[in-house]
Structure formats: C-alpha cells, structure tokens
Enzyme design. Structure first.
Site, PDB file in Angstrom:
ATOM      1  N   GLU A 123       4.315  -5.745   7.035  1.00 22.18           N
ATOM      2  CA  GLU A 123       3.537  -4.721   7.745  1.00 22.18           C
ATOM      3  C   GLU A 123       3.916  -4.629   9.228  1.00 22.18           C
ATOM      4  OE1 GLU A 123       0.934  -5.771   4.197  1.00 22.18           O
ATOM      5  OE2 GLU A 123       2.430  -6.728   5.457  1.00 22.18           O
ATOM      6  N   GLY A 144       0.557  -5.056   0.668  1.00 17.85           N
ATOM      7  CA  GLY A 144      -0.620  -5.043  -0.205  1.00 17.85           C
ATOM      8  C   GLY A 144      -0.314  -5.582  -1.586  1.00 17.85           C
ATOM      9  N   ALA A 181       0.868  -1.172   0.000  1.00 17.55           N
ATOM     10  CA  ALA A 181       0.000   0.000   0.000  1.00 17.55           C
ATOM     11  C   ALA A 181       0.906   1.224   0.000  1.00 17.55           C
ATOM     12  CB  ALA A 181      -0.864  -0.001   1.256  1.00 17.55           C
ATOM     13  N   GLU A 207      -0.620  -9.200  -1.256  1.00 11.32           N
ATOM     14  CA  GLU A 207      -2.052  -9.478  -1.045  1.00 11.32           C
ATOM     15  C   GLU A 207      -2.807  -9.421  -2.370  1.00 11.32           C
ATOM     16  OE1 GLU A 207      -3.268  -8.049   3.318  1.00 11.32           O
ATOM     17  OE2 GLU A 207      -2.180  -6.484   2.202  1.00 11.32           O
TER      18      GLU A 207
END
Ligand code: T1G
Length: 693
Positions: free
Chosen positions: A128, A105, A66, A108
């Site tokens: 993370e 992310g 992200a 993911e």
C-alpha cells in the site's frame, strides 16, 4: 453446492468447503468479491457437512488487494472489515490457499484466516505504501503479531513481495504445498487441522512478538534514521511506521483505530491520489491505440550494439541480463577493451551487494562479444547505434548497417536529440528504423523512450515495447521532435532556471526550491555532476553564457572541484562566491538589474513551463496521453512519484492557476515563450489533463 455470484463458487470435498474466487485479472476485493466471500462463508458455516473451509482463487493470483479503482469512492457494504470478521470469527477453521501474489487487502484477508498455505512460487506483501497508503484492513496490527515488528516494518515501508520460503520461515504461512496442486495441498492441510483438532488460531491474539518489542523504541528510531533518505518527501512510510509502533504499544483494538485514522488521512491526501494515478499510468503507458496487442512481433534472439562507450556498455548489459547474446562493435581495440572492462566492473560491483554471484558475472560476460568488424552484426535481429551525437556520422553508420544487417532486422538509434526521420533517410528500410532512447546509466535507469519515426512499422513498435518489458524497462512511445518528451521538457525548465540567474537568483536558490519540491537534485547541481564542458569546445568558447565563462575559468563541475558550486574532497557542494560574482558580472554586462526572486516564483516558473511544454507535446501528438509524460519524468528525471508527474501536478494546482500565473509572469517567461492553446482551452473549460481521453 455451486455458484454464489458471478465471481465465486462454493464446492464441497468431503468435510472441506472450498470457497473459490474467480474475478480476473487479479481477484481484487471489489464489492462483488467482498459480497461473495461473506455469503460463501455463511453458506459454508451453515452447511453441517463442512468442518473446515479453504479460501482459494482461480486465475493467475490469490487476492492482490482491495480494488484500487474503488478507493476514494463511496464505500459499499460489506466492507473489508465485515469480510474479515466473517472469516476470523468463523466457528470452523478457515485456510487461505495462496498462489501468485497475496497483496494488500488480499494478505490482510489471509491474515484473518486461521491458517495459510502457499505454493513455492507464491509471494506475500503489503504494498500500500506504493500507493501512498498503508494497509487499512488490520494488516498493520496483524502482520507484526505474526512476523515480528522488524520484518513488518520492512514489508509495510518497502511494499516488497516476500517469497514463500521467507513467509514460511517468518510464520506468515504455515505450510508450502506442491506447485501445481494448491487445492489438493490445501484440502489435505485442512483435513490435518480437523484431525489434529487444531485451534481456531486468530492472529489478532498472537501477542508474543509485539510484547517482546515493548520498551524497545530503538527499533523504530534506528529504522527511521536508516531510511530517512529513502523516505524523503513521502508521507506514507512514516504513517506506516507509526502503525507498527501502535501494534507494539497498544492493544489490538486501539491499534486498529489508529490504523484506520491514519489510513483515512493518507487516503484524503494528494500524495496517495498521485501515486494511485501513477499505478494506472504505469499500466496505460504500454497501450498504443493504433498498435493492437496482437500485432505480430519480431523474435529478438541476437542483438548488436554499435559503440562500447558509457551508453553502449550500459545498453548491452540490459540484454545480457536476460540471456540475449550481444555483439558490441567499436572502432579501436583500446576503446573496445575499455568498454568491456567497464561492463565487467559494473557486474563485479553487483557481486559486492550480493545481487550477483561471480558465476552470474561470467555467464553474462560470456554473452558479450566484442569486435572491430561491423560485418559481425549481419545476423542480428536488432542493432542499436550508441555513438556520439553527430548526424553525418550516424547516417554513415546506418547506411553501412543497411547493407550488412539481414532483412527484417530492426535498426535502432539511441540518439537523445537528433531527428530520427533524418537518420532513417540513410537506409532503404525506414519502416525498420526506430529510436530506443536509454537513460544513463542505461543498465540502471528504468525509463526507455521508444521513438516512433514517420515510417516505423507497427510490428517494429510492438517488438520494441515488448522487448522493453523483457529487459525490465518502462517504455513510453514518443514521436520525433528535438529532445523527444523528456529532454524537451527539461530544456523548457532550464530556460527558466537560466533566465532567473540573469534576474538575480543564484544556482543554489533554484536548486534548493526544486530539491525541496522532491527532485533528487536541482538543475545546476545536476550540470556540475554531468560536467559543464559537455558539448563545450574551448577553441570556439566566447563567454556567451555563464556556463562558458565557468568552463573558461576551468570550473567544469564536480570533476574539477568547482562549477556552479565549490566542492570539498568528499564532493560536498557549497555555494560559491566566485560563481556568484561571475553571474552578477555577466548579468550586469547584459543590462540586467538583479531583484529578489521568491521561492514561489522559482517553483512556478520552472514547473509551469514544464507543464506548458507538456501540453504542446500533446498538441503535436508527440506523446499519446498526459500520463505518459508523467511516466517519462518520474522514471527518467526523478520527478517525485508522490506528485504524480508534471501533468498531474498541473491538474493538482489547477490549470486555471497555471495559465493565470504564466500570464502574470508574462515577458519574464522569455521573448519566445507562448502558452499552449490546449492548456488555455482546458483552463478556460475548467478541465484537467486527466479528462483528456
Ligand atoms: N485493483 C484494481 N485493479 C488492479 C489491481 C487492484 N488491486 N491490481 C492490478 N489491477 C489491474 C491492473 O490495473 C491491470 O489492469 C491488471 O490488473 C493487471 O495488472 C485496504 C487499500 C498483482 C503484482 O497494490 O502490484 O489493498 O491494465 O498489469 O504485472 O489495505 O498488478 O489490464 O486494465 O499489474 O501481472 C494493494 C497492485 C491495493 C497490488 C500483478 N495491492 N497490483 O502484476 O499485472 S490497496 C496492490 C500489482 C489495498 C487495503 C488497501 C500487480 C500484480 P489493465 P498488472 P502484473
């Protein structure tokens, strides 16, 4: 087909649609990238010619997560979950083509693709936890379904990047494609998927590995037990463990809900705010405002070290580790042999943990040359002096080096406290003099204080910073003052710690507060470890400090089984009634009346004195920015990363409160204690150190 927006394109090769992201530097999932993926997926799905879709990135890496700069800001649609749904629910197979690092992310998103291929150099990870978070877009529920709960636990709590070979073996990627032909390999794989009518395999539906772990709570209990010490003080690791537990015990959707709830809790907390601050601080620290990135640097192909003691030996290893030959100079043969012997022992210890092979050890030892002859350093590109802290001796050595070492070479000192500008007066080329302050053990400690002298040139600074990165250090550029940044702040803290001993606190009271705060060790336990007789001269000892009295009574720390603490055979420390009496007698003799000092006062006086000294360091321009000071203390002194460093901590408690408390403690802070004008100003204006640009 063509451009979707500024950061994405959709290309078509036969029946394969190729969704290409290009958002430097790391294709982070910014709003623009998320929007491009959703739109690109729709375009590809709507295009009848396209039978399968490849998601690939240009630049140095696949999606590295992200966009951390967007975290904590108001969410913008499409969200990451909308992006993932557009991929996972695609009626056409989607293949992620991974190079560089598929992280957070990014992994993911790849786990929402139906298949993943990678080049051999690719890495995958969910780091993370290093940001005080957990994978918040389904990673905690999808990863264990594909790699099993054990590896998933390790990956989400360590944040480690797993290489392609391991990812293939774990099922995280389905095929390794040729390095340098990711696109070709991914398209070929996509064609295979079509030809073999492979299913739209959704990771969320792969339950075998999590079901197999049901009824085995020991997996988690043993993992928690084995890592309790490593995770001490951190919130995120435990939260990550709970999400993997949920993946084993709950249906996918319920697991996702718990993941989101725990993610938001961490997101709103101070620990993640601190760790995200440190992420950017670790990247800022390399930027020197007046030394542009294109400043010419000096090639460092050969290094000389003066002194084969603990520091000289450790420093040498850093260069041998990256293949740079090192010549080590000592005064006496036995000292030289001892120094080289310690280095070999250190390397051999690494073979036990499997980090090195004996061949690695021999190769590195082969790069080290010992000599008693300073002239042997004539053709070095960099010489680092690592001898004991005496100004006259250092100036003598620098004077000799100035005559011996070729022009254009860097002359550096590993001094931890002496005036570098004074040392530089011993040479004709002060612009080539710089401080390289390593921390003990120098082959292990990540921090390097690069000390800029009054005449140090920009190419010498740029070279030193670049070299620090090469040897795996994190370097902070600091100015010349007693103790530079790290030790100067340490000194400010120890003044308070020692003062409170005279006022009624005991060493173990103060150490407990700082240990509970998250530091690896309190100041008195640290002194016992280093040895209370460091710099102590028996003949000159006059019982003028508690430390002197302890040394006079042969309580010199762990090595004598007693110091501030008493130690058992296993060197476990326990409060000492002997030390307690010594302190009480010493304080009484100095006219002090003991009083109960609260843990709050102990913490505030120690940490606020550090923050205040940090502010003075900024005022004097000894550090470029507050976050550099935080990087120094996190990487050199064990300040807990989840508290962001002393300056960030000041901002967390509020500079107004810091100043108010310092004023409240007033004379207790010491007769010479003054509050930094910068700190007062920021507090008065309701500003933070982070607001200083
Ligand atoms: N977001 C924003 N900027 C980033 C970024 C990111 N994820 N990663 C890197 N940058 C910037 C960085 O600040 C620097 O900027 C430049 O890119 C180069 O980085 C829901 C919430 C990928 C291994 O934790 O580990 O996904 O200083 O110097 O050494 O679950 O960057 O040049 O202006 O580090 O080659 C999870 C973080 C996010 C990975 C490359 N992802 N990045 O290392 O370059 S949270 C991460 C890295 C998440 C979801 C959650 C490394 C790297 P500048 P660099 P590098």
């Amino acid at each position: 087909m063509g451009a979707i927006n500024a950061v994405a394109n959709l290309a078509v090769e036969g029946e394969i649609g190729i969704l290409i992201l290009n958002s430097p530097p790391v294709n982070a999932l910014s709003h623009q990238v998320r929007a491009a993926i959703v739109e690109g997926m729709q375009l590809a799905i709507d295009n009848a010619a396209i039978k399968a879709i490849v998601l690939i990135c240009e630049g140095k890496t696949f999606i590295a997560g992200a966009d951390i700069t967007e975290l904590g800001k108001p969410p913008q649609s499409p969200s990451l979950v909308e992006v993932e749904d557009s991929i996972e629910n695609s009626p056409k197979p989607v293949i992620a083509a991974i190079h560089g690092t598929a992280l957070g992310g990014g992994l993911e998103v790849a786990l929402c693709c139906h298949y993943r291929v990678a080049v051999p150099s690719a890495k995958c990870g969910l780091p993370e936890v290093n940001l005080g978070l957990l994978p918040g877009a389904g990673g905690t529920q999808r990863l264990p379904r594909i790699v099993g709960p054990e590896l998933a636990l390790e990956m989400v709590t360590s944040g480690k990047h797993v290489d392609a070979k391991t990812s293939l073996a774990a099922g995280l990627v389905d095929e390794i494609v040729p390095e340098g032909d990711l696109r070709g390999g991914a398209v070929a794989f996509a064609k295979k998927v079509i030809a073999e009518k492979r299913p739209l395999r959704k990771v969320r539906d792969l339950n075998d590995k999590v079901v197999a772990a049901r009824g085995k709570p020991e997996i988690f209990a043993e993992f928690r037990k084995a890592n309790a010490r490593r995770f001490r003080g951190f919130l995120a690791p435990e939260y990550n463990i709970r999400t993997i537990e949920a993946a084993v015990s709950l249906p996918f959707a319920a697991g996702l809900q718990l993941e989101h709830k725990l993610f938001m809790e961490l997101m709103g907390g101070t620990q993640s705010a601190a760790q995200r601050y440190v992420f950017f601080a670790e990247r800022q620290v390399w930027k020197i405002p007046d030394v542009p990135e294109d400043t010419p640097t000096i090639p460092i192909k050969k290094v000389g070290i003066v002194g084969a003691g603990t520091m000289g030996g450790g420093i040498s290893m850093n260069f041998a580790n990256v293949g740079i030959p090192v010549t080590i100079v000592e005064m006496k043969q036995d000292a030289l042999e001892r120094g080289l012997g310690v280095i070999r022992k250190n390397y051999e210890r690494s073979t036990k943990s499997g980090r090195l092979t004996m061949a690695d050890v021999d190769k590195r030892m082969g790069l080290l040359t010992g000599t008693l002859n300073l002239e042997a350093l004539a053709d070095c590109d960099l010489v680092i002096e690592a001898i004991f802290e005496n100004m006259d001796v250092k100036k003598d050595v620098f004077g000799k080096l100035d005559k011996i070492v070729k022009q254009g070479a860097i002359l550096a000192s590993n001094t931890s406290a002496l005036d570098l500008n004074e040392i530089a007066t011993a040479v004709q080329r002060p612009q080539f003099v710089i401080g390289l302050h390593f921390f003990s053990p120098a082959n292990v400690m990540r921090l390097l204080e690069v000390v800029r002298g009054a005449k140090t040139s920009k190419p010498v600074i740029a070279t030193s910073m670049q070299l620090a990165k090469k040897i795996g250090k994190i370097a902070a550029l600091v100015g010349v003052c007693p103790g530079f940044v790290g030790n100067r702040i340490l000194y400010a803290r120890s003044l308070q710690a020692n003062a409170m001993l005279m006022e009624g606190a005991m060493p173990w009271d103060i150490d407990k507060v700082l240990y509970d705060f998250g530091l690896p060790m309190g100041p008195f336990a640290m002194s016992d470890l280093a040895g209370l007789d460091l710099g102590w001269i028996k003949e000159k000892s006059k019982s003028s400090t508690i430390r002197e009295v302890l040394c006079e009574k042969d309580r010199r720390g762990q090595k004598t089984g007693a110091g501030f603490y008493d130690y058992d055979e296993q060197r476990n420390a326990r409060p000492s009634p002997v030390t307690e009496q010594i302190i009480k007698d010493f304080a009484a003799k100095s006219g002090n009346t003991p009083r109960k000092i609260s843990e709050e006062e102990i913490l505030e006086r120690c940490t606020y004195a550090m923050i205040n000294e940090g502010a003075k360091i900024l005022e004097e321009g000894i550090a470029i920015r507050p976050s550099d000071i935080d990087i120094v203390w996190i990487n050199g002194y064990g300040w807990p990363v989840y508290r962001g460093g002393p300056m960030f901590y000041g901002d967390t408690v509020g500079l107004k409160n810091v100043v108010a408390k310092l004023k409240e403690y007033g004379p207790r802070m010491g007769k010479d204690f003054t509050i930094s004008p910068l700190l007062e100003k920021l507090a008065a204006e309701g500003r933070r150190f982070q607001d200083l640009k």
